[in-house]
Scaffold this active site. Structure first.
Site, PDB file in Angstrom:
ATOM      1  N   ASP A  67       0.828  -1.196   0.000  1.00 20.55           N
ATOM      2  CA  ASP A  67       0.000   0.000   0.000  1.00 20.55           C
ATOM      3  C   ASP A  67       0.868   1.254   0.000  1.00 20.55           C
ATOM      4  OD1 ASP A  67      -2.311  -1.434   0.008  1.00 20.55           O
ATOM      5  OD2 ASP A  67      -2.810  -1.077   2.117  1.00 20.55           O
ATOM      6  N   PHE A  68       0.290   2.339  -0.489  1.00 18.91           N
ATOM      7  CA  PHE A  68       0.953   3.641  -0.550  1.00 18.91           C
ATOM      8  C   PHE A  68       1.622   4.018   0.779  1.00 18.91           C
ATOM      9  CE2 PHE A  68       0.296   8.254   0.270  1.00 18.91           C
ATOM     10  CZ  PHE A  68       1.174   8.776  -0.683  1.00 18.91           C
TER      11      PHE A  68
END
Length: 235
Positions: A67-68
């Site tokens: 994830d970011f």
């Protein structure tokens, strides 16, 4: 069928990708928080792990994503054949992934398994949802490392639990939504921060998502040597 539009614009990430290991077949990296794994469709989201690494390793492809907001270990294939071999290990669940996280509140149990199916819901995009009817099976093992307190700006103490996660499956946002499901969201999680107003405000103030991919165990696709990569959590 409605088209889902991603309006997220990633802020600039000035942290560098740390190369932990490389050979002619693969690269192990430490991804900084705040960097996309793959470039988005929006040209403003062109910066990513792949965008940066392909300049150093032409032809490289991502085997998996983080994830970011998640930092930590990623394995990157240097060509398509290596990618296929590594993806096979992931799909057959022969890869062990270990994450470090800070959860809001104090967990009662010292260890356990979170078993809750996860589904995509266009109405909630980009969030996922827990759904036993339409969701895909998702299991996350956890072990408590320590229970601690964080002093907030107003002087009150915020209880936190440092845990080690070992997900058995790899669903989108799995650890984030599973943490919320048991009532202890990950500190700094903007999507699954819980419903308590004070908790939401505290997660907004957190400098980042407190989730880090700390270990990755797999077999080298060519040498067949066991790889046990470790990358210490920065928090």
């Amino acid at each position: 069928m409605s088209t889902i539009i991603d309006t997220f614009i990633a802020p600039p990430c000035h942290d560098e990708i740390e190369i932990l290991y490389q050979d002619e077949h693969l690269v192990l990296i430490n991804k900084p928080t705040g960097l996309l794994s793959l470039s988005g469709k929006n040209p403003q989201n062109i910066d990513s792990v792949h965008y940066r690494l392909v300049k150093l390793f032409p032809g490289c492809t991502l085997v998996h994503r983080l994830d970011f907001g998640t930092s930590g270990l990623m394995v990157v294939a240097r060509n398509k054949s290596i990618n296929a071999l590594l993806c096979q290990q992931f799909s057959q669940r022969k890869v062990t992934k270990v994450y470090s996280a800070l959860l809001c509140g104090h967990l009662k149990e010292n260890e356990g398994i979170i078993d809750a199916s996860i589904a995509k819901d266009p109405a909630l995009f980009p969030r996922m949802s827990i759904c036993s009817l339409n969701g895909k099976p998702a299991r996350s093992g956890y072990q408590v490392i320590e229970r601690l307190y964080h002093t907030q700006e107003n002087g009150t103490l915020l209880p936190l639990t440092r845990v080690q996660f070992i997900p058995e499956t790899g669903r989108t946002h799995q650890l984030r939504i599973h943490s919320q499901f048991i009532g202890h969201p990950i500190l700094g999680c903007d999507l699954y921060g819980g419903c308590d107003c004070d908790l939401i405000e505290e997660t907004k103030r957190a400098p980042r998502l407190m989730l880090h991919a700390s270990e990755l165990h797999f077999v080298h696709p060519i040498s067949q040597a066991p790889i046990k990569a470790r990358c210490e959590s920065p928090f």
